[in-house]
Write a protein that holds these residues in place. Structure first.
Motif, PDB file in Angstrom:
ATOM      1  N   PHE A 175      -3.418  -3.842  -3.615  1.00 51.87           N
ATOM      2  CA  PHE A 175      -3.258  -2.556  -2.934  1.00 51.87           C
ATOM      3  C   PHE A 175      -3.610  -2.649  -1.448  1.00 51.87           C
ATOM      4  O   PHE A 175      -4.153  -1.714  -0.853  1.00 51.87           O
ATOM      5  CB  PHE A 175      -4.106  -1.477  -3.611  1.00 51.87           C
ATOM      6  CG  PHE A 175      -3.605  -1.079  -4.966  1.00 51.87           C
ATOM      7  CD1 PHE A 175      -2.571  -0.168  -5.106  1.00 51.87           C
ATOM      8  CD2 PHE A 175      -4.152  -1.643  -6.115  1.00 51.87           C
ATOM      9  CE1 PHE A 175      -2.090   0.195  -6.364  1.00 51.87           C
ATOM     10  CE2 PHE A 175      -3.679  -1.289  -7.371  1.00 51.87           C
ATOM     11  CZ  PHE A 175      -2.646  -0.367  -7.505  1.00 51.87           C
ATOM     12  N   GLY A 176      -3.303  -3.787  -0.827  1.00 53.65           N
ATOM     13  CA  GLY A 176      -3.505  -3.945   0.599  1.00 53.65           C
ATOM     14  C   GLY A 176      -4.929  -4.202   1.020  1.00 53.65           C
ATOM     15  O   GLY A 176      -5.232  -4.164   2.228  1.00 53.65           O
ATOM     16  N   VAL A 177      -5.839  -4.479   0.090  1.00 51.51           N
ATOM     17  CA  VAL A 177      -7.246  -4.741   0.405  1.00 51.51           C
ATOM     18  C   VAL A 177      -7.514  -6.240   0.226  1.00 51.51           C
ATOM     19  O   VAL A 177      -7.289  -6.778  -0.853  1.00 51.51           O
ATOM     20  CB  VAL A 177      -8.195  -3.929  -0.502  1.00 51.51           C
ATOM     21  CG1 VAL A 177      -9.645  -4.217  -0.139  1.00 51.51           C
ATOM     22  CG2 VAL A 177      -7.900  -2.446  -0.394  1.00 51.51           C
ATOM     23  N   TRP A 199      -0.871   4.837  -4.187  1.00 54.03           N
ATOM     24  CA  TRP A 199      -1.246   3.571  -3.560  1.00 54.03           C
ATOM     25  C   TRP A 199      -2.434   3.778  -2.622  1.00 54.03           C
ATOM     26  O   TRP A 199      -3.382   2.990  -2.622  1.00 54.03           O
ATOM     27  CB  TRP A 199      -0.056   3.006  -2.790  1.00 54.03           C
ATOM     28  CG  TRP A 199      -0.299   1.659  -2.184  1.00 54.03           C
ATOM     29  CD1 TRP A 199      -0.979   1.382  -1.025  1.00 54.03           C
ATOM     30  CD2 TRP A 199       0.112   0.395  -2.717  1.00 54.03           C
ATOM     31  NE1 TRP A 199      -0.999   0.036  -0.787  1.00 54.03           N
ATOM     32  CE2 TRP A 199      -0.342  -0.597  -1.802  1.00 54.03           C
ATOM     33  CE3 TRP A 199       0.831   0.013  -3.841  1.00 54.03           C
ATOM     34  CZ2 TRP A 199      -0.095  -1.949  -2.017  1.00 54.03           C
ATOM     35  CZ3 TRP A 199       1.077  -1.343  -4.046  1.00 54.03           C
ATOM     36  CH2 TRP A 199       0.618  -2.307  -3.141  1.00 54.03           C
ATOM     37  N   THR A 200      -2.374   4.842  -1.816  1.00 57.83           N
ATOM     38  CA  THR A 200      -3.460   5.119  -0.867  1.00 57.83           C
ATOM     39  C   THR A 200      -4.771   5.380  -1.595  1.00 57.83           C
ATOM     40  O   THR A 200      -5.834   4.896  -1.174  1.00 57.83           O
ATOM     41  CB  THR A 200      -3.087   6.326   0.012  1.00 57.83           C
ATOM     42  OG1 THR A 200      -1.869   6.044   0.720  1.00 57.83           O
ATOM     43  CG2 THR A 200      -4.187   6.622   1.019  1.00 57.83           C
ATOM     44  N   HIS A 203      -6.066   2.073  -2.867  1.00 56.39           N
ATOM     45  CA  HIS A 203      -6.559   1.283  -1.732  1.00 56.39           C
ATOM     46  C   HIS A 203      -7.981   1.702  -1.357  1.00 56.39           C
ATOM     47  O   HIS A 203      -8.861   0.853  -1.152  1.00 56.39           O
ATOM     48  CB  HIS A 203      -5.613   1.487  -0.547  1.00 56.39           C
ATOM     49  CG  HIS A 203      -6.053   0.819   0.718  1.00 56.39           C
ATOM     50  ND1 HIS A 203      -5.697  -0.469   1.043  1.00 56.39           N
ATOM     51  CD2 HIS A 203      -6.829   1.269   1.747  1.00 56.39           C
ATOM     52  CE1 HIS A 203      -6.232  -0.788   2.212  1.00 56.39           C
ATOM     53  NE2 HIS A 203      -6.924   0.248   2.659  1.00 56.39           N
ATOM     54  N   ARG A 204      -8.206   2.992  -1.274  1.00 54.03           N
ATOM     55  CA  ARG A 204      -9.527   3.484  -0.881  1.00 54.03           C
ATOM     56  C   ARG A 204     -10.585   3.172  -1.934  1.00 54.03           C
ATOM     57  O   ARG A 204     -11.711   2.785  -1.601  1.00 54.03           O
ATOM     58  CB  ARG A 204      -9.448   4.989  -0.639  1.00 54.03           C
ATOM     59  CG  ARG A 204      -8.638   5.372   0.602  1.00 54.03           C
ATOM     60  CD  ARG A 204      -8.467   6.865   0.716  1.00 54.03           C
ATOM     61  NE  ARG A 204      -7.728   7.219   1.934  1.00 54.03           N
ATOM     62  CZ  ARG A 204      -7.299   8.446   2.207  1.00 54.03           C
ATOM     63  NH1 ARG A 204      -7.539   9.448   1.343  1.00 54.03           N
ATOM     64  NH2 ARG A 204      -6.640   8.693   3.330  1.00 54.03           N
ATOM     65  N   ASP A 231      -9.610  -6.716   7.034  1.00 50.24           N
ATOM     66  CA  ASP A 231      -9.136  -5.369   6.711  1.00 50.24           C
ATOM     67  C   ASP A 231      -9.094  -4.446   7.925  1.00 50.24           C
ATOM     68  O   ASP A 231      -8.289  -3.511   7.974  1.00 50.24           O
ATOM     69  CB  ASP A 231     -10.031  -4.734   5.640  1.00 50.24           C
ATOM     70  CG  ASP A 231      -9.708  -5.232   4.243  1.00 50.24           C
ATOM     71  OD1 ASP A 231      -8.714  -5.964   4.096  1.00 50.24           O
ATOM     72  OD2 ASP A 231     -10.449  -4.909   3.300  1.00 50.24           O
ATOM     73  N   ALA A 288      -3.096   1.939   4.509  1.00 47.34           N
ATOM     74  CA  ALA A 288      -3.262   1.323   3.191  1.00 47.34           C
ATOM     75  C   ALA A 288      -2.726  -0.104   3.140  1.00 47.34           C
ATOM     76  O   ALA A 288      -2.124  -0.536   2.152  1.00 47.34           O
ATOM     77  CB  ALA A 288      -2.622   2.171   2.104  1.00 47.34           C
ATOM     78  N   GLY A 289      -2.922  -0.843   4.225  1.00 47.83           N
ATOM     79  CA  GLY A 289      -2.541  -2.253   4.231  1.00 47.83           C
ATOM     80  C   GLY A 289      -1.093  -2.537   4.558  1.00 47.83           C
ATOM     81  O   GLY A 289      -0.626  -3.653   4.334  1.00 47.83           O
ATOM     82  N   VAL A 308       1.638  -6.158   1.829  1.00 46.19           N
ATOM     83  CA  VAL A 308       2.317  -5.395   0.779  1.00 46.19           C
ATOM     84  C   VAL A 308       3.774  -5.833   0.766  1.00 46.19           C
ATOM     85  O   VAL A 308       4.525  -5.565   1.706  1.00 46.19           O
ATOM     86  CB  VAL A 308       2.210  -3.884   1.026  1.00 46.19           C
ATOM     87  CG1 VAL A 308       2.959  -3.110  -0.056  1.00 46.19           C
ATOM     88  CG2 VAL A 308       0.745  -3.453   1.085  1.00 46.19           C
TER      89      VAL A 308
END
Length: 373
Positions: free
Chosen positions: A37-39, A101-102, A105-106, A315, A321-322, A339
């Motif tokens: 998830f972009g992290v 997704w956001t 991500h968080r 990051d 969100a990446g 992503v």
């Protein structure tokens, strides 16, 4: 009735494919394995409990939403005989996927910070200077199919041009189905799609040339094997992109042939556009299943002892969100995506900003000139 069934099938197919892609979006098949998830996370945390929980929640919500929206939009599109319902349904699915997704991500970023996932790791970076001194060669032979299609298009256009009618018809989708708009015959209208072939081929060739010199995404744990694998990844991506270019050129040739022959058959138009696009989809699926992000699914050809390093936690340079990379201190224009498969631009690079502003200025100027005329 046939038009209604065709619109229903198109709506259903479009939403079903989009729903499947969005459902599979968090999969390591479509993203670098250690960037859920972009992290950015250490490789040993790629399947941590927090990560798997968010994957399950995302997929569960998307599965239900995709099924409901696909059925409702397909039924509405069949009743009204329009693709608008499918377009609206697609926007709804994309908006929901972005929200889910956001949120994931968080949650993962918070778990990473609270758990100190990078606390006991040795972070590092690696580069392969041979990618500059001995870069992967441009696949010139893979440009031949695209150039051959352009040549056939030009020759065919020159032959039929003297006998073309005063006005040429081009198909266009509308709320009521496929319609044909007519334009006065000229060199620009008759060869407009051929010009698109040329521009597409030149653009894709330039993009491929840039990607071959883009910043590499190498495995810091096994740098030698990672560099070899990345070279194979670049080769596969470059060849695939030029192959896709040839397929799109073939579609444009088919549309040109329909225009020159004044054939206004909706099923034939669908076949001319659909067959090459299905072939393009097949190439993309092959890349996903056999190559993976940055070549992660390619088999390593050499054994190498691990360095014990993990990629640096960067990051702070990734936004939305990446999905967006912004780093004014990084001279790279293109960087590997977090992503999806491929590369993205560094929005913090001055050259990217100047180039984007120039393109927008040209587009606005062209629109003003067209409006004045």
């Amino acid at each position: 009735m046939n038009t209604l069934l065709l619109d229903a099938a198109l709506n259903f197919g479009m939403l079903a494919v989009l729903g499947a892609v969005l459902y599979a979006a968090p999969s390591p098949l479509l993203n670098p394995p250690a960037v859920p998830f972009g992290v950015r996370v250490p490789p040993d945390k790629a399947r941590a409990t927090a990560v798997e929980e968010q994957r399950d929640r995302y997929r569960g919500a998307m599965l239900v939403a995709a099924a409901v929206v696909t059925v409702l939009a397909s039924a509405l599109g069949a009743a009204l005989g329009t693709l608008t319902a499918g377009a609206v349904g697609s926007l709804l699915l994309c908006a929901l996927a972005a929200a889910l997704w956001t949120r994931a991500h968080r949650v993962i970023a918070r778990a990473k910070a609270d758990g100190g996932w990078y606390g006991q790791t040795r972070q590092g970076a690696v580069t392969d200077t041979s990618l500059r001194t001995d870069p992967v060669r441009f696949p010139w032979n893979w440009t031949v199919p695209a150039l051959v299609v352009i040549a056939v298009s030009v020759v065919a256009g020159v032959i039929v041009y003297p006998g073309l009618p005063d006005r040429l018809a081009m198909p266009r989708r509308s709320a009521g189905g496929t319609v044909h708009e007519t334009y006065a015959t000229s060199v620009w209208t008759a060869f407009g799609l051929v010009l698109c072939q040329v521009l597409l081929t030149l653009t894709m060739a330039a993009v491929v040339a840039g990607l071959l010199r883009a910043r590499a995404d190498l495995d810091v744990a096994r740098p030698v094997a990672g560099a070899a694998r990345y070279r194979r990844y670049l080769t596969a991506m470059a060849r695939s992109m030029m192959g896709i270019t040839a397929l799109v050129n073939l579609m444009l040739l088919g549309l040109s042939a329909l225009m020159w022959s004044d054939i206004r058959s909706a099923p034939l138009t669908l076949a001319v556009t659909g067959v090459p696009l299905v072939a393009v989809l097949a190439v993309v699926v092959c890349l996903v299943l056999r190559v993976g992000p940055s070549g992660s699914r390619l088999r390593e050809l050499t054994d190498e002892e691990s360095t014990g390093l993990v990629p640096r936690d960067d990051d702070r340079f990734w936004r939305a969100a990446g999905t967006l990379y912004v780093n004014a201190d990084d001279p790279a224009v293109l960087v590997p995506k977090r992503v999806g498969i491929g590369w993205t631009v560094n929005l913090g690079n001055v050259r990217v900003l100047i180039g984007t502003a120039s393109v927008l200025a040209v587009a606005v100027a062209a629109s003003v000139v067209q409006a004045v005329r």
